[in-house]
Write a protein that holds these residues in place. Structure first.
Motif, PDB file in Angstrom:
ATOM      1  N   GLU A   1       0.841  -1.205   0.000  1.00  0.00           N
ATOM      2  CA  GLU A   1       0.000   0.000   0.000  1.00  0.00           C
ATOM      3  C   GLU A   1       0.870   1.245   0.000  1.00  0.00           C
ATOM      4  O   GLU A   1       2.057   1.170   0.342  1.00  0.00           O
ATOM      5  CB  GLU A   1      -0.892   0.004   1.256  1.00  0.00           C
ATOM      6  CG  GLU A   1      -1.879  -1.152   1.319  1.00  0.00           C
ATOM      7  CD  GLU A   1      -2.585  -1.216   2.662  1.00  0.00           C
ATOM      8  OE1 GLU A   1      -3.824  -1.301   2.650  1.00  0.00           O
ATOM      9  OE2 GLU A   1      -1.900  -1.169   3.705  1.00  0.00           O
ATOM     10  N   LYS A   2       0.250   2.401  -0.343  1.00  0.00           N
ATOM     11  CA  LYS A   2       0.998   3.662  -0.317  1.00  0.00           C
ATOM     12  C   LYS A   2       0.142   4.759   0.281  1.00  0.00           C
ATOM     13  O   LYS A   2      -1.096   4.691   0.267  1.00  0.00           O
ATOM     14  CB  LYS A   2       1.460   4.028  -1.722  1.00  0.00           C
ATOM     15  CG  LYS A   2       0.332   4.280  -2.719  1.00  0.00           C
ATOM     16  CD  LYS A   2       0.892   4.657  -4.085  1.00  0.00           C
ATOM     17  CE  LYS A   2      -0.242   4.855  -5.084  1.00  0.00           C
ATOM     18  NZ  LYS A   2       0.245   5.214  -6.414  1.00  0.00           N
ATOM     19  N   CYS A   3       0.828   5.785   0.806  1.00  0.00           N
ATOM     20  CA  CYS A   3       0.106   6.918   1.388  1.00  0.00           C
ATOM     21  C   CYS A   3       1.063   8.093   1.534  1.00  0.00           C
ATOM     22  O   CYS A   3       2.009   8.017   2.334  1.00  0.00           O
ATOM     23  CB  CYS A   3      -0.478   6.530   2.749  1.00  0.00           C
ATOM     24  SG  CYS A   3      -1.245   7.931   3.590  1.00  0.00           S
ATOM     25  N   GLU A   4       0.890   9.107   0.754  1.00  0.00           N
ATOM     26  CA  GLU A   4       1.589  10.390   0.883  1.00  0.00           C
ATOM     27  C   GLU A   4       3.093  10.235   1.133  1.00  0.00           C
ATOM     28  O   GLU A   4       3.629  10.611   2.170  1.00  0.00           O
ATOM     29  CB  GLU A   4       0.968  11.211   2.022  1.00  0.00           C
ATOM     30  CG  GLU A   4      -0.487  11.578   1.753  1.00  0.00           C
ATOM     31  CD  GLU A   4      -1.116  12.276   2.963  1.00  0.00           C
ATOM     32  OE1 GLU A   4      -0.384  12.512   3.936  1.00  0.00           O
ATOM     33  OE2 GLU A   4      -2.322  12.557   2.915  1.00  0.00           O
ATOM     34  N   GLY A   5       3.768   9.654   0.175  1.00  0.00           N
ATOM     35  CA  GLY A   5       5.230   9.540   0.285  1.00  0.00           C
ATOM     36  C   GLY A   5       5.722   8.374   1.129  1.00  0.00           C
ATOM     37  O   GLY A   5       6.906   8.269   1.410  1.00  0.00           O
ATOM     38  N   TRP A   6       4.819   7.529   1.587  1.00  0.00           N
ATOM     39  CA  TRP A   6       5.203   6.348   2.376  1.00  0.00           C
ATOM     40  C   TRP A   6       4.637   5.100   1.713  1.00  0.00           C
ATOM     41  O   TRP A   6       3.585   5.139   1.085  1.00  0.00           O
ATOM     42  CB  TRP A   6       4.673   6.435   3.815  1.00  0.00           C
ATOM     43  CG  TRP A   6       5.391   7.467   4.620  1.00  0.00           C
ATOM     44  CD1 TRP A   6       5.186   8.804   4.596  1.00  0.00           C
ATOM     45  CD2 TRP A   6       6.438   7.229   5.563  1.00  0.00           C
ATOM     46  NE1 TRP A   6       6.036   9.447   5.445  1.00  0.00           N
ATOM     47  CE2 TRP A   6       6.830   8.491   6.071  1.00  0.00           C
ATOM     48  CE3 TRP A   6       7.096   6.094   6.028  1.00  0.00           C
ATOM     49  CZ2 TRP A   6       7.835   8.648   7.013  1.00  0.00           C
ATOM     50  CZ3 TRP A   6       8.086   6.235   6.979  1.00  0.00           C
ATOM     51  CH2 TRP A   6       8.457   7.489   7.457  1.00  0.00           C
ATOM     52  N   TYR A   7       5.355   4.010   1.873  1.00  0.00           N
ATOM     53  CA  TYR A   7       4.857   2.708   1.426  1.00  0.00           C
ATOM     54  C   TYR A   7       4.664   1.828   2.637  1.00  0.00           C
ATOM     55  O   TYR A   7       5.330   1.987   3.663  1.00  0.00           O
ATOM     56  CB  TYR A   7       5.885   2.016   0.513  1.00  0.00           C
ATOM     57  CG  TYR A   7       6.030   2.627  -0.867  1.00  0.00           C
ATOM     58  CD1 TYR A   7       4.924   2.997  -1.622  1.00  0.00           C
ATOM     59  CD2 TYR A   7       7.305   2.790  -1.434  1.00  0.00           C
ATOM     60  CE1 TYR A   7       5.065   3.543  -2.886  1.00  0.00           C
ATOM     61  CE2 TYR A   7       7.464   3.331  -2.696  1.00  0.00           C
ATOM     62  CZ  TYR A   7       6.336   3.711  -3.418  1.00  0.00           C
ATOM     63  OH  TYR A   7       6.484   4.250  -4.675  1.00  0.00           O
ATOM     64  N   ARG A   8       3.760   0.852   2.471  1.00  0.00           N
ATOM     65  CA  ARG A   8       3.608  -0.192   3.496  1.00  0.00           C
ATOM     66  C   ARG A   8       3.839  -1.519   2.800  1.00  0.00           C
ATOM     67  O   ARG A   8       3.326  -1.761   1.700  1.00  0.00           O
ATOM     68  CB  ARG A   8       2.209  -0.156   4.097  1.00  0.00           C
ATOM     69  CG  ARG A   8       1.991  -1.193   5.189  1.00  0.00           C
ATOM     70  CD  ARG A   8       0.680  -0.937   5.928  1.00  0.00           C
ATOM     71  NE  ARG A   8       0.396  -2.039   6.856  1.00  0.00           N
ATOM     72  CZ  ARG A   8      -0.238  -3.152   6.512  1.00  0.00           C
ATOM     73  NH1 ARG A   8      -0.669  -3.312   5.274  1.00  0.00           N
ATOM     74  NH2 ARG A   8      -0.448  -4.106   7.399  1.00  0.00           N
ATOM     75  N   GLY A   9       4.651  -2.358   3.393  1.00  0.00           N
ATOM     76  CA  GLY A   9       4.947  -3.628   2.747  1.00  0.00           C
ATOM     77  C   GLY A   9       5.844  -4.491   3.617  1.00  0.00           C
ATOM     78  O   GLY A   9       5.909  -4.315   4.837  1.00  0.00           O
TER      79      GLY A   9
ATOM     80  N   PRO B   1       9.762   5.072   3.972  1.00  0.00           N
ATOM     81  CA  PRO B   1       9.629   6.210   3.050  1.00  0.00           C
ATOM     82  C   PRO B   1       9.758   5.758   1.595  1.00  0.00           C
ATOM     83  O   PRO B   1      10.595   4.913   1.269  1.00  0.00           O
ATOM     84  CB  PRO B   1      10.809   7.127   3.428  1.00  0.00           C
ATOM     85  CG  PRO B   1      11.331   6.601   4.709  1.00  0.00           C
ATOM     86  CD  PRO B   1      10.971   5.167   4.799  1.00  0.00           C
ATOM     87  N   ALA B   2       8.944   6.353   0.722  1.00  0.00           N
ATOM     88  CA  ALA B   2       8.947   5.970  -0.693  1.00  0.00           C
ATOM     89  C   ALA B   2      10.265   6.359  -1.358  1.00  0.00           C
ATOM     90  O   ALA B   2      10.759   5.653  -2.242  1.00  0.00           O
ATOM     91  CB  ALA B   2       7.775   6.629  -1.410  1.00  0.00           C
ATOM     92  N   ASN B   3      10.880   7.479  -0.904  1.00  0.00           N
ATOM     93  CA  ASN B   3      12.104   7.916  -1.578  1.00  0.00           C
ATOM     94  C   ASN B   3      13.333   7.106  -1.161  1.00  0.00           C
ATOM     95  O   ASN B   3      14.438   7.358  -1.619  1.00  0.00           O
ATOM     96  CB  ASN B   3      12.346   9.412  -1.362  1.00  0.00           C
ATOM     97  CG  ASN B   3      12.444   9.749   0.118  1.00  0.00           C
ATOM     98  OD1 ASN B   3      12.199   8.892   0.967  1.00  0.00           O
ATOM     99  ND2 ASN B   3      12.773  10.992   0.426  1.00  0.00           N
ATOM    100  N   TYR B   4      13.160   6.142  -0.264  1.00  0.00           N
ATOM    101  CA  TYR B   4      14.262   5.239   0.090  1.00  0.00           C
ATOM    102  C   TYR B   4      14.283   4.022  -0.830  1.00  0.00           C
ATOM    103  O   TYR B   4      15.130   3.158  -0.699  1.00  0.00           O
ATOM    104  CB  TYR B   4      14.103   4.746   1.542  1.00  0.00           C
ATOM    105  CG  TYR B   4      14.605   5.704   2.591  1.00  0.00           C
ATOM    106  CD1 TYR B   4      14.400   7.084   2.455  1.00  0.00           C
ATOM    107  CD2 TYR B   4      15.264   5.244   3.725  1.00  0.00           C
ATOM    108  CE1 TYR B   4      14.844   7.968   3.429  1.00  0.00           C
ATOM    109  CE2 TYR B   4      15.723   6.130   4.706  1.00  0.00           C
ATOM    110  CZ  TYR B   4      15.504   7.493   4.549  1.00  0.00           C
ATOM    111  OH  TYR B   4      15.946   8.357   5.509  1.00  0.00           O
ATOM    112  N   ILE B   5      13.275   3.951  -1.732  1.00  0.00           N
ATOM    113  CA  ILE B   5      13.089   2.731  -2.533  1.00  0.00           C
ATOM    114  C   ILE B   5      13.279   3.038  -4.012  1.00  0.00           C
ATOM    115  O   ILE B   5      12.718   4.031  -4.524  1.00  0.00           O
ATOM    116  CB  ILE B   5      11.669   2.146  -2.313  1.00  0.00           C
ATOM    117  CG1 ILE B   5      11.397   1.931  -0.810  1.00  0.00           C
ATOM    118  CG2 ILE B   5      11.484   0.844  -3.096  1.00  0.00           C
ATOM    119  CD1 ILE B   5      12.325   0.971  -0.119  1.00  0.00           C
TER     120      ILE B   5
END
Length: 2015
Positions: free
Chosen positions: A37-45, A58-62
């Motif tokens: 899942e995703k939410c405002e610059g963050w991912y869940r996984g 954080p999404a920008n770490y990926i």
């Protein structure tokens, strides 16, 4: 709002995230994540490493990657969309990372660095792949590099082999098992290749014929450093074959200027060539690289007069050679350029220039000159392999350097189609010319031109060498003054093909004058046309050309003028009518030789070939021309292949009848020529010709006719060579036939189709006819059949163009069916037949299911026959593999089920039989270790196993159903089941597949478990009830057990990622099999009893597999077994016995764990609870779990790096369990022997003997036969017991425990006597006698004993919360023992107090050790009390057979008297009783019982005095019985110690304490004890009197002053006691002589001055010892001294300067009388030693490891410190021991005075190990006072405290009454202070005082006598003796073993084991200036008369002795 992601599904972490937010997922850089899942610059996984933990990041770490998502939703799986090899590299690198670090830890540094290099390479290659910028070829190459490196790393790290196909990992589900096996094999081979050479060339997949790999030499000229020439040079490089004496390559030319650089500036760094197309055969030739150097300049190099400067000639200069064979090895290994220096040699005689290279190679040094310097040509070489295309691809940089391609002379091994060449190589050989009237010979230069027919000079048709442009003319080099020059220079003539015909060569000869003008004069010429009149070129040969005369004026403009002339001899015969009046006259005496070699794909030198191509010109010669075609060279034929074929078919069409057979034969010859490997590459040319250029539409009829005729003739003809050749050419003949028919059909719209079909059918009938002939008697026919069978499969594809699949299949079936069966033909024919079948199976035809239905039965029939007879197994397995591979790929087709059915029926049984045979052979071969026959290799086993598995894998329910239904009887079914189970078992037992073939092993297991599931129902159905068959069931169970125990299925030991993969694909197959096994067991019903106890062991093995589910399934089976045996026998003894037996062996193999033990008990107890026999059941289960507990402990000890003690303890524990709890005698005996071996390894010989004695005691002296057991042969019980007794006696002897060996000697003697075996009896009696001698003569060390408590749950079961007493090793003291224990249990913490630990410690998860020394309480008291028993005998009984030990702790009860501490000093005595006596089967035993009693001060005093009396009595009695004079030093010291101590307050302290009226009134109950003490004191006075009388008798004259002093002090002692005991003077003999009271035993004669203290500190050699052992005071009580384990180190207020100390001493002892005396300080003690121990310590005192010492002057101030320091060890060994903190007094330092004292303390000088015993017990010693005159230096040597000896140093105790302690001749143990276990030596004067002594009877005047070392060992330096004979002294020493003594202050003890760290310094006659006081002392010391080392005998009796004796008798005293 969290929303599910659509595209962002997979990513790589590019920056580590610490998960610092709520629900944050911790991520490391490089991890991969699956995003949910995703939410405002963050991912869940989730991270793929830990898929169970979800979190946010954080999404920008990926970094996102494309991926394929399947099963979207909650359980979706995501696979990255990237090249599979990239994924594999990523996963592999992650797996390697941890293993790589481990390599460094394990010191595998070499592999560590190699692997690092490979990992870096892989990362780089992966980056290249991901970049996406590579061409397809480059991608393939990169993948090849990657797989080579992956396989290499996996191999070296012991990881699994990865099967691959075209660099991709194969999916085992998609291919057959046979193919998978082959891929494993090929992967293994590629790994092995890459192991030796990481980048080998892999053979290309699918190459039908191995092409020879051409070799190429890359040569680069770096520089020509030897250029003193000063002119331009040409350097020619070429390859030369020494054996054949000719060049084999073109020349490579480099043109250099006079400076040595290239003449053309563009050539800098580009002077390189590639010598191409060298075959493997060439590489084995004796090849050389030859460099000829030609200079271009003046005629003579150093003569400027010869010739004008402007004229330049080519002149020979020098030559260099390099042997290829010498450098080939290094070039092959290096794989890169390597530099070589070539020396350039010059020719001595120019006429031999053409042979200079040969002379240099042959080393004919007379014919050439070496260069003055070692410089020359510097070249670099590199060897390259592969075809030119590949070389260009792999080395682009090399080709960019302007590389000169230098070809081989002639064609390479493989001629490639399209390789167009037209080169004529011409060699200028030699010339013979006339002198022509000259006085000197000519300088001849040859000029050559190539001219066309019209006389035009052809431009650029002459090449001197590659690397330089072509030219139009050639000038030879000039040989100086030579009319017969030999040039040997090769020139290449690349003449265009269209200019070849009609061109000619012209050679002009000129003389080069060296005169001033220097012109070149033409004097002749020669010529040669390039082509003959018949159209053939100049032949490859030497040609002699005619030389024609001419001059400069002659004109060559009209070339026709000379072309009409004959050019050579052959030409001359061709033109007979030559007019003589021509311009040019031939010079008959001159000749000129050239040789030529043509390398052309367009021109031919062959007349016959030319005739064939121009056949129409000679129609009448056609038969002859066709016949001669066979003799034409192959190279010529392939050059003109298309033209020849066209010609042949035109001839055929011209006259079929006449030329048909000849054309057929010619065609066969050409086809077979293309089978030669040299021309193999021309097959595509032939194919292209057939497809595109062939036009013989009618040819097929004649070809079929001829072929059939050949076949039909084969039965009759004897010579069949031509038939065999036709058979070999079958493939191309059929290609021509089919193509011809197609052309005909096309032209005629399919006419004559039926005739064609029938002719083909007839042809096949002929083929069958040939194959059906019996060839056993005809070898030629055999070869014909073989040739036919070999070629037969190649025609299928051609036939398929004209016929349907079924028709072709029928043709083939008929043909294969016509072959005779195996029985009738020879082995070689078998091979050919099977190879033909194999190629049939591999052909395209077999891939059609329609054809397989027709062909499979006949193929299977032949294979079945061969397998039945076990012949040609390897080929058969190959055929089967191909069949399975085809069936697997087409398994979706419906026909496959039918085909599999066919194979099951035909093959399954015979495959099983074959495998069993192979396996048994293989097994037998391994056993014999003989020659392995090829059919018994692992390879063939692997092949057949893979075939069987392939077949089983293809079988489905219906196949199994049919299989089982087809058995006619149960016997057949039984036989089948036994076979298949046996094969499966062998598969698991024998390592058919290597350990790293994990994929193969898992697939095998999966197929086995599936098959077993199908077969188990048949087993249950057919063999359970009435038809029960034990054999089949047993086989089944064994298989299941083996299966579950397979190493490859033990998933616990592999990485989690690999485990997950396996579980996802196959599940846990052990669990599947366990369920199957359990269900089959339940199906057995009442037949279960047949498998008890047989299956207990195997089932136990299954339950020990560390898989909880398997354990849960299988453990209840044991309850079932117990139940069934209980029903049958009323007990379950068999189950019990077998289970215990097997459990032992399996646990020791490493199986089982703590959780298993718990589960086992839990499950079985639960089941047993419900049974009627529950009590016995519960008891059994409990004892088994307890056994397991011990076995696990034992295993952990054995496999770990545990110490011997732990292992021994564990073994004893287990052994006792077997004996006492479960009564398993055999196991008990096994462990007896294991324990014995451990003792022997640790050199515990006594314990080994006691251990073996346990077994001996089980045996009787009977003749009962015993079976073979362990290492014992089968023998009678009597023999075994005798052997054991002998061995035990031997071990007791080695352990010096002779007393234990003697009873066994007697027992053996008794047996021998009863058997009248007098020889053995004599031997054993002598042995017994020698043991008595050993007891009396040999030195034995008395061990010390230590009590150890093991507290905490972390200890092994057998030690947990128990206390033991351990027998120490020789020389081992408390500190050493404690250190050893802490190193054995590194996790343990040493406890700081001796109190019993509380529950918190007992139950904690830790390890606590509590250690202190204990004193043995001997059982044999009677022996010890006997007077006449030698001390060596007593010594043994004191420390052996001891079961009780004592440990004393002093404490004060009530208020402590400051004046006399003895009033309140009590002893807490702990007595420990062990389970067994020591020594025994172990060095330590558990404490069984402990008793605690308190001893009152009075009782303690009684014991001390009583023990001292006993000791004195024993010592005196020894001397009383001696008639002769002997050394009485021991007696002297003992008397001195007791008397001196008594005078100075020893027993006086007891008087003060206990004879005081206050005490008597307060303790009325002690009256009896007080009386007893008084009597003992009176007795002591009497004993001392007797002792002095004995001393008087034996004393040496020089020792008289000592004796006088003793008499004086004895009078004082009696006087002091007189008031207490009025009748004392009557009781004791009187002593004469006046005496004044003297200091205490350990008091010095005077207080020490500060200077003397400095002296003591700085000049005594004792400071070499560093810090000694802390001493207790000399008044330690008997019991307090037992507390020797407890150090009571008091504080001191004497920490100030020595002057203060001196002041204190003066106050304490103001008497000036003593100020001159000398003090020797011995103890770490303060101004007044503590009276906490008595100077009359007991005989039995505790070891000196724990010592009490406290100051009296600081008593009040530091009382608390004394209480704190209760358990201190000696300072020596463990300054900061884990057990006891070091004593820290002032500012963490010892006070100065104490340090000074500390350095005086000295230890024992004898090898003893028990400091608890007094000297009387330990034996005598003699003194050498010479050692006291030790050199005094300005500063003490700085040596470590422990360098001189290993055994601890024993401190010298202090007196309670003196303010300081000195070495006043007291011996602490003699004087009763055994608490320290140390004896001081002589009375005094071992130190030096600042004043001269007023007395003359001090020890200064005594002669010196050194210490005597142990008799066995040489002392480090020799002692000096004063006595008459040393033997007397030595004898007195040898008489008794010596125990602990401490040296006097100035004596260095001699360590019998280790020499001192530095030898003692020699005595200095002159000493350095010291302080004033010290100087005085030293001067006095120097002036003092010294004892001389003289030999003097003492008179037997003297007047003085008589007087003394009378004085004693009459009781007179001077006082």
């Amino acid at each position: 709002m969290w929303t599910p992601t659509e595209e962002e599904k997979y990513g790589v972490v590019i920056c580590s995230f610490r998960g610092s937010v709520p629900q944050g997922l911790v991520l490391e850089i490089g991890e991969t994540v699956q995003i949910l899942e995703k939410c405002e610059g963050w991912y869940r996984g989730v991270s793929t490493k830990k898929p169970n933990i979800k979190g946010i990041f954080p999404a920008n770490y990926i970094h996102l990657k494309k991926a394929i998502v399947s099963n979207r939703g909650q359980y979706e799986t995501v696979v990255p969309l990237e090249d599979s090899i990239v994924t594999e590299v990523t996963a592999t690198l992650q797996e390697w990372a941890s293993l790589w670090k481990q390599l460094y830890v394990k010191h595998k540094v070499d592999l560590f660095y190699k692997l690092r290099h490979v990992m870096n390479e892989l990362i780089d290659l992966r980056r290249q792949l991901l970049s996406g910028h590579l061409t397809q070829d480059q991608v393939r190459e990169v993948k090849r590099h990657i797989t080579v490196r992956l396989d290499w790393g996996n191999e070296h790290l012991g990881l699994d082999l990865v099967p691959r196909k075209d660099f991709e990992v194969v999916d085992s589900d998609q291919i057959s098992v046979s193919d998978l096996y082959k891929m494993h094999l090929s992967s293994r081979q590629s790994v092995q290749q890459s192991t030796s050479q990481v980048d080998t060339m892999r053979p290309r997949h699918g190459e039908t014929c191995r092409m020879p790999v051409p070799h190429h030499f890359f040569l680069s000229l770096k520089s020509f450093t030897y250029n003193t020439i000063g002119e331009d040079t040409d350097v020619f490089f070429s390859l030369y074959d020494m054996r054949e004496g000719k060049q084999i390559s073109e020349r490579f030319l480099v043109r250099l200027n006079k400076n040595g650089g290239p003449r053309n500036p563009e050539k800098i760094e580009r002077m390189c060539a590639l010598f191409t197309d060298l075959s493997s055969k060439d590489m084995k030739r004796d090849l050389y690289i030859i460099a000829h150097v030609i200079r271009i300049g003046r005629m003579l190099l150093n003569d400027s007069k010869k010739g004008p400067a402007h004229l330049h000639y080519r002149r020979p200069y020098g030559c260099a050679v390099l042997s290829i064979l010498d450098v080939l090895q290094s070039l092959t290994e290096l794989k890169e350029e390597k530099d070589f220096v070539l020396k350039v040699y010059t020719c001595n005689n120019e006429s031999e220039w053409s042979q200079i290279h040969e002379n240099i190679i042959r080393k004919s040094s007379a014919k050439y000159s070496a260069p003055s310097a070692s410089h020359g040509l510097i070249i670099s070489l590199q060897l390259l392999r592969g075809d030119m295309e590949q070389i260009r691809r792999e080395n682009p940089m090399t080709f960019n350097r302007g590389l000169a391609i230098t070809r081989k002379l002639g064609f390479p091994d493989v001629i490639m189609p399209g390789d167009i060449r037209n080169d004529l190589y011409l060699t200028l050989e030699k010339g013979d010319f006339e002198r022509g009237g000259k006085s000197v010979q000519k300088n001849i230069e040859v000029t050559m031109y190539v001219l066309y027919a019209d006389g035009e000079i052809l431009k650029d048709c002459i090449s001197l060498g590659s690397g330089e442009p072509n030219r139009s003319s050639y000038h030879s080099f000039v040989l100086y003054h030579s009319n017969s020059p030999r040039w040997g220079e090769i020139i290449k003539l690349p003449i265009p093909i269209d200019r070849f015909r009609g061109s000619h060569l012209r050679f002009e000869f000129r003389h080069c004058s060296t005169k001033d003008k220097g012109e070149k004069k033409l004097f002749g010429f020669a010529f040669s046309p390039l082509m003959r009149d018949d159209g053939t070129t100049l032949s490859d040969d030497i040609h002699e050309l005619y030389v024609y005369k001419c001059d400069e004026n002659s004109t060559f403009n009209n070339h026709a003028l000379y072309l009409g002339l004959p050019c050579c001899k052959e030409d001359y015969s061709g033109c007979p009518n030559i007019p003589s009046s021509l311009i040019f006259q031939r010079s008959t005496k001159e000749s000129f030789f050239i040789s030529t070699q043509l390398s052309s794909t367009k021109l031919t030198q062959n007349v016959d070939l030319l005739a064939l191509l121009k056949w129409k010109a000679f129609p009448d010669r056609i038969m002859d021309i066709l016949g001669r075609l066979r003799h034409v060279n192959g190279e010529e034929i392939v050059k003109f292949l298309q033209d020849i074929l066209d010609t042949l078919f035109v001839i055929l069409d011209d006259n079929t009848e006449k030329y048909g057979l000849l054309v057929f034969q010619s065609l066969v010859f050409i086809i077979n020529l293309l089978r030669d490997i040299k021309y193999f590459h021309f097959r595509p040319v032939m194919d292209t010709y057939i497809q595109k250029h062939f036009a013989g539409a009618l040819a097929y009829k004649e070809l079929i006719r001829c072929l059939k005729w050949y076949m039909d003739c084969s039965a009759e003809l004897i010579r069949q060579d031509h038939i065999q050749e036709a058979m070999r050419a079958l493939e191309y003949l059929f290609k021509f036939i089919v193509q011809s028919r197609i052309l005909y059909s096309r032209a005629t719209c399919g006419m004559e189709e039926d005739q064609f079909r029938s002719s083909i059918q007839e042809l096949f009938q002929s083929i069958r006819f040939v194959l059906s002939l019996d060839s056993r008697n005809s070898e030629t026919l055999l070869f014909t059949q073989a040739a036919l069978l070999n070629s037969f499969p190649t025609i299928f594809d051609e036939l398929l163009q004209m016929f349907t699949v079924q028709e072709v299949a029928e043709f083939v079936r008929g043909t294969l069916g016509s072959m005779p069966s195996t029985v009738h033909i020879g082995q070689s024919m078998d091979v050919v037949k099977l190879q033909s079948i194999a190629r049939t199976v591999d052909s395209r035809l077999f891939s059609f299911s329609e054809s397989r239905r027709i062909l499979l039965p006949v193929v299977l029939h032949h294979i079945h026959l061969h397998l039945r007879q076990q012949k040609e197994l390897l080929i058969c397995s190959g055929i089967l593999g191909s069949i399975f591979s085809i069936i697997k790929t087409s398994s979706l087709e419906a026909d496959v089920i039918e085909e599999v059915e066919m194979m099951v029926e035909s093959l399954l049984d015979v495959l099983l039989q074959t495998l069993l045979t192979i396996m048994s052979k293989s097994h037998a071969q391994e056993a014999v270790r003989g020659q392995r026959c090829p059919q018994c290799t692992a390879e063939i086993t692997g092949e057949y196993v893979s075939c069987l598995l392939s077949l089983l894998r293809q079988m489905c329910d219906t196949h199994y159903q049919h299989l089982l239904d087809n058995f006619q009887s149960k016997d057949e079914l039984k036989e089948f089941l036994l076979k298949i189970f046996c094969v499966f078992r062998n598969l698991m037992k024998m390592s058919v597949f290597p350990r790293d073939w994990m994929v193969m092993r898992l697939l095998t297991s999966n197929i086995i478990v599936t098959t077993v599931q199908y077969l188990s129902s048949a087993l249950h159905k057919n063999f359970t009830e009435t038809d029960f068959d034990f054999k089949v069931w047993n086989s089944y169970f064994s298989l299941a057990v083996l299966f579950i125990n397979q190493p490859s299925l033990q998933l616990e030991i592999i990485t989690s990622s690999k485990r997950k993969k396996i579980l996802d694909k196959y599940g846990d197959m052990r669990v599947m099999m366990a369920y199957e096994l359990f269900s089959m067991w339940q199906n057995l019903g009442e037949h279960k009893i047949h498998f008890i106890p047989g299956m207990i062991g195997p089932f136990l093995g299954v339950t020990l597999v560390p898989q909880p589910e398997v354990r849960n399934i299988m453990i209840p089976i044991f309850h079932d077994m117990m139940d069934w045996e209980q029903r049958k026998n009323g007990n379950f003894k068999q189950v019990e016995a077998e289970l215990i037996d097997k459990l032992d062996s399996m646990v020791s193999e490493g199986k089982g764990d703590e959780s298993y033990r718990e589960l086992f008990g839990l499950l079985l107890l639960e089941k047993v609870e419900q049974e009627t026999w529950r009590e016995t059941g519960i008891s059994f289960v409990t004892s088994v779990t307890r056994l397991m507990e011990r076995l696990l402990d034992y295993r952990d000890c054995m496999k770990g790096e545990e110490t011997e003690n732990k292992k021994i303890g564990c073994t004893v524990n287990l052994m006792n369990f077997y004996k006492s709890e479960i009564n398993k005698e055999e196991m008990y005996i096994r462990y007896i022997h294991k324990l014995c071996d451990m003792h022997l390894q640790a050199e515990n010989y006594t314990e080994a003997a006691f251990t073996l004695l346990l077994y001996c005691e089980l045996l009787q002296w009977e003749e009962r036969p015993l079976r073979e057991f362990l290492h014992y042969p089968s023998q009678t019980e009597w023999q075994r017991k005798e052997g054991l007794c002998r061995k035990i006696i031997h071990y007791f002897n080695k352990g010096k425990s002779w007393e234990f060996g003697i009873p066994l000697c007697r027992e053996l003697a008794c047996q021998y006597e009863s058997l009248y075996d007098y020889q053995s009896l004599s031997w054993i009696r002598k042995m017994e006698a020698s043991y008595y001698d050993n007891i009396m003569e040999q030195q034995r060390l008395e061990p010390e004993f230590f009590r150890v408590g093991f507290y905490g749950r972390k200890f092994p079961f057998f030690l947990r919360n128990k206390e033991y007493v351990c027998r120490g090793h020789d020389y081992e003291r408390l500190e050493a023992f404690q250190q050893r224990m802490l190193s054995e249990f590194p996790q343990a913490v040493a406890m700081q107090h001796p109190n019993h630990p509380d529950d918190a410690i007992l139950q904690c998860d830790a390890q606590y050790l509590q250690i202190y020394a204990v004193t043995p309480i001997p059982d044999y008291v009677d022996v010890l009390q006997m007077d006449r028993v030698p001390d060596r005998v007593k010594s043994f009984y004191r420390v052996n057979n001891v079961r009780k030990f004592r440990y004393d702790r002093p404490f004060h009860k009530g208020p402590k008297d400051k004046e006399n501490e003895f009033k309140s000093l009590w002893i807490e005595r702990t007595t420990l009783t062990l389970t067994h006596s020591l020594p025994g089967i172990s060095r330590w035993f558990e404490v069984e019982r402990r008793e605690l009693v308190e001893v009152s001060p009075l009782e303690n005093a009684i014991q001390v005095v009583e023990n001292k009396n006993q000791e004195l009595r024993a010592l005196i009695s020894q001397y009383q019985h001696k008639q002769v004079h002997s050394n009485i030093n021991l007696l002297s010291m003992c008397l001195n110690g007791v008397i001196d101590a008594a005078v100075n307050g020893g027993i006086a302290r007891y008087q003060e304490a206990f004879f005081d009226k206050d005490y008597i009134t307060k303790h009325p109950g002690d009256a009896e004890k007080i009386t007893q003490l008084k009597e003992l004191m009176q007795e002591q006075v009497h004993i001392l009197g007797v002792g002095l009388a004995v001393h008087e008798k034996f004393v040496h004259p020089e020792m008289r002053p000592l004796h006088k002093k003793l008499i004086d002090q004895f009078q004082m002692m009696r006087a002091s006691l007189y008031h207490e005991f009025p009748g004392l003077d009557k009781l004791s003999p009187a002593c004469s002589g006046t005496s004044t009271p003297r200091g205490n035993v350990l008091a010095s004669h005077s207080p020490m001055s500060p200077e003397s203290m400095k002296m003591t500190h700085r000049h005594s050699p004792m400071n070499l010892m560093g810090t000694g052992r802390h001493s207790s005071s000399s008044l330690s009580s008997h019991a307090s001294s037992e507390a020797g384990n407890v150090v009571m180190l008091g504080d001191s207020n004497m920490g100030e300067a020595p002057e203060d100390l001196y002041h204190h001493m003066q106050l304490a002892y103001p008497n000036p009388r003593y100020q001159g005396s000398v003090t020797n300080v011995s103890v770490l003690s303060s101004s007044q030693a503590s009276p906490s121990s008595s100077s009359l310590s007991s005989t039995h005192s505790a070891p000196s490891q724990m010592i009490t010492s406290a100051p009296s002057s600081a008593r009040d101030k530091y009382r608390h410190a004394r209480e704190m320091m209760l358990l201190l060890p000696t300072h020596r060994d463990r300054p900061s021991s884990a057990m006891y903190p070091a004593a820290i007094l002032e500012n963490g330092q010892l006070p100065n005075f104490q340090r000074a004292l500390f350095q005086q303390v000295v230890g024992a000088c004898k090898p003893c190990s028990d400091p608890n015993l007094s000297v009387a017990e330990k034996g005598h010693y003699s003194l050498h006072f010479d050692a006291f005159h030790h050199p005094l230096g300005d500063t003490p040597p700085a040596l470590p405290a422990r360098t001189l000896r290993k055994s601890p140093l024993h401190p010298i105790p202090a007196s309670p009454t003196s303010p300081q302690s000195g070495l006043d001749g007291s011996n602490s143990t003699l004087s009763g202070s055994a608490s320290s276990g140390v004896s001081s030596l002589s009375e005094s004067n071992f130190g030096h005082s600042s004043e001269a002594p007023p007395r003359t009877d001090t020890m200064d005047s005594m002669p010196s006598q050194a210490w005597n070392a142990d008799e066995d060992l040489e002392p480090p330096y020799l002692p000096v003796h004063y006595s008459l004979s040393e033997s007397a002294v030595l004898d007195s020493i040898k008489a008794q073993p010596c125990r602990s003594h401490s040296a006097p202050g100035c004596v260095i003890p001699q360590d019998p084991m280790d020499p001192p760290a530095l030898p003692p310094k020699p005595y200095h006659p002159r000493l350095p200036a010291l302080e004033h006081d010290e100087g005085v002392l030293l001067r006095e010391e120097a002036e003092r008369p010294r004892g001389l080392h003289r030999k003097a005998s003492l008179p037997p009796g003297s007047v003085k002795e008589e007087q003394a004796r009378m004085a004693w008798e009459h009781g007179r005293g001077e006082q």
